[in-house]
Design an enzyme around this catalytic site. Structure first.
Site, PDB file in Angstrom:
ATOM      1  N   MET A 154       0.836  -1.190   0.000  1.00  0.00           N
ATOM      2  CA  MET A 154       0.000   0.000   0.000  1.00  0.00           C
ATOM      3  C   MET A 154       0.875   1.246   0.000  1.00  0.00           C
ATOM      4  O   MET A 154       1.992   1.230   0.509  1.00  0.00           O
ATOM      5  CB  MET A 154      -0.890   0.019   1.244  1.00  0.00           C
ATOM      6  CG  MET A 154      -1.790  -1.179   1.377  1.00  0.00           C
ATOM      7  SD  MET A 154      -2.966  -1.389   0.023  1.00  0.00           S
ATOM      8  CE  MET A 154      -2.384  -2.930  -0.673  1.00  0.00           C
ATOM      9  N   ASP A 201       2.690  -6.734  -3.962  1.00  0.00           N
ATOM     10  CA  ASP A 201       2.288  -5.333  -3.979  1.00  0.00           C
ATOM     11  C   ASP A 201       3.449  -4.538  -4.570  1.00  0.00           C
ATOM     12  O   ASP A 201       4.446  -4.281  -3.903  1.00  0.00           O
ATOM     13  CB  ASP A 201       1.975  -4.890  -2.548  1.00  0.00           C
ATOM     14  CG  ASP A 201       1.501  -3.451  -2.452  1.00  0.00           C
ATOM     15  OD1 ASP A 201       2.002  -2.590  -3.211  1.00  0.00           O
ATOM     16  OD2 ASP A 201       0.660  -3.164  -1.598  1.00  0.00           O
ATOM     17  N   VAL A 202       3.309  -4.153  -5.837  1.00  0.00           N
ATOM     18  CA  VAL A 202       4.416  -3.543  -6.573  1.00  0.00           C
ATOM     19  C   VAL A 202       4.029  -2.113  -6.952  1.00  0.00           C
ATOM     20  O   VAL A 202       3.052  -1.895  -7.673  1.00  0.00           O
ATOM     21  CB  VAL A 202       4.759  -4.358  -7.842  1.00  0.00           C
ATOM     22  CG1 VAL A 202       6.016  -3.806  -8.493  1.00  0.00           C
ATOM     23  CG2 VAL A 202       4.942  -5.833  -7.506  1.00  0.00           C
ATOM     24  N   GLU A 203       4.798  -1.157  -6.465  1.00  0.00           N
ATOM     25  CA  GLU A 203       4.484   0.248  -6.719  1.00  0.00           C
ATOM     26  C   GLU A 203       5.754   1.087  -6.684  1.00  0.00           C
ATOM     27  O   GLU A 203       6.840   0.586  -6.418  1.00  0.00           O
ATOM     28  CB  GLU A 203       3.452   0.754  -5.705  1.00  0.00           C
ATOM     29  CG  GLU A 203       3.747   0.382  -4.266  1.00  0.00           C
ATOM     30  CD  GLU A 203       2.586   0.699  -3.336  1.00  0.00           C
ATOM     31  OE1 GLU A 203       2.191   1.884  -3.274  1.00  0.00           O
ATOM     32  OE2 GLU A 203       2.080  -0.220  -2.656  1.00  0.00           O
ATOM     33  N   LEU A 204       5.596   2.372  -6.997  1.00  0.00           N
ATOM     34  CA  LEU A 204       6.682   3.341  -6.971  1.00  0.00           C
ATOM     35  C   LEU A 204       7.900   2.834  -7.756  1.00  0.00           C
ATOM     36  O   LEU A 204       7.763   2.394  -8.881  1.00  0.00           O
ATOM     37  CB  LEU A 204       7.026   3.678  -5.516  1.00  0.00           C
ATOM     38  CG  LEU A 204       5.853   4.278  -4.702  1.00  0.00           C
ATOM     39  CD1 LEU A 204       6.256   4.496  -3.254  1.00  0.00           C
ATOM     40  CD2 LEU A 204       5.350   5.564  -5.329  1.00  0.00           C
TER      41      LEU A 204
END
Length: 344
Positions: free
Chosen positions: A1, A145-148
């Site tokens: 998140m 959860d893969v982000e940024l």
């Protein structure tokens, strides 16, 4: 998140679309489930073994690369697996959930630290790191959860995809590994980087259960005056179309119903990080109804730690924090509302 480390089963009654799909042809539908995320490293430590008792799934976040040993898994970059067993009572709390009839999902990544594939460039060591976590906790479902910066690294995304495909190959037919990717979304859908990550997973041979979209923190991507519910439904519909296109490009045609089944929704309950963005209980009920009508495969939220009213010790309830929703509510009320229609 998209939060800091201090933040950040089957339907009882299927929607009409999902029910019709059960009798259709083509790919089988995954069994839909609901389960909140838990910020396991938030301090004071959260007793998720008690708070999540009775839930079919509880998503534990986040396993990331150890800051000093990039191919070694850690909880939040703070606790090795052994230390988590004592300090966080990890195995004890997981056992409590299972005794209550539920199970856990381990989430790799998040926004605060490097996901293992980003930090660990050795494919065999990466595979071993993932395997160590999944075997230690006997995990049936893995969430990435893969982000940024992680999301913007195609080489890391390829390493992850290949490792996950190998992990699934290692499992027996009696104990398969269900895999989800969790990605940021706007009302326009997944970003180009998000689409590329899903395409890499499918091309590597990953049997991907679905794409879980973070329907939260829209900022400028949400139209002026657009409600959080409307923005989330628009985002879900856009992502649904992208899912169909991505699976088709990988040689797997999905029906409308099957594509919804491969989509998950994850709002942030209460006060979001972006000022003015709030998901209250009425909005949560509307999102739950939308999810059931469409037949989505998963409903989660950030986070179980926050599913309660703020007290004076939590600071200003108008600002998002790790420990409460910022709204007047009964403890656990969002869990009940968002999970309605899902469960054993």
């Amino acid at each position: 998140m998209n939060r800091s480390h201090r933040r950040f089963l089957p339907f009882l009654a299927l929607g009409s679309v999902a029910a019709a799909a059960l009798t259709g042809c083509g790919q089988d539908l995954n069994q839909p489930w609901a389960g909140p995320y838990v910020n396991v490293t938030a301090y004071p430590y959260f007793d998720f073994g008690a708070a999540a008792a009775g839930q079919s799934h509880t998503v534990l976040g986040f396993v990331v690369a150890d800051p000093e040993e990039p191919c070694t898994p850690s909880w939040g970059g703070y606790y090795g697996l052994e230390e988590a067993g004592t300090t966080l009572r990890m195995e004890e709390q997981i056992a409590a959930l299972r005794e209550a009839g539920g199970d856990v999902v381990v989430s790799f990544g998040g926004a605060a630290r490097d996901e293992l594939a980003t930090a660990c460039a050795d494919p065999d060591a990466l595979l071993g790191a993932y395997r160590q976590v999944l075997d230690r906790y006997a995990v049936p479902v893995a969430d990435f959860d893969v982000e940024l910066n992680d999301l913007e690294d195609p080489a890391a995304n390829q390493r992850r995809a290949e490792a996950v495909a190998r992990l699934q190959e290692e499992r027996s037919a009696e104990a398969p590994l269900e895999v989800w990717v969790t990605l940021p979304v706007s009302p326009a859908g997944l970003s180009e980087d998000g689409e590329n990550l899903v395409a890499q997973m499918l091309a590597a041979g990953v049997d991907l259960a679905g794409v879980n979209v973070m329907t939260m923190n829209y900022s400028e991507s949400r139209s002026s005056g657009q409600s959080m519910v409307d923005a989330s439904e628009e985002a879900a519909r856009a992502a649904h179309g992208q899912v169909r296109e991505l699976w088709a490009a990988a040689g797997q045609e999905l029906s409308e119903e099957q594509a919804w089944n491969r989509l998950g929704l994850t709002p942030m309950i209460g006060v979001n990080d972006v000022p003015g963005e709030v998901v209250d209980l009425e909005a949560a009920a509307q999102l739950n109804e939308f999810a059931r009508e469409q037949g989505v495969g998963r409903m989660s939220f950030w986070s179980l730690n926050r599913d309660r009213t703020c007290t004076a010790e939590h600071g200003d309830p108008a600002e998002a924090n790790d420990f409460c929703s910022g709204l007047e509510q009964e403890a656990g009320e969002f869990t009940r509302v968002l999970g309605r229609g899902f469960g054993d």
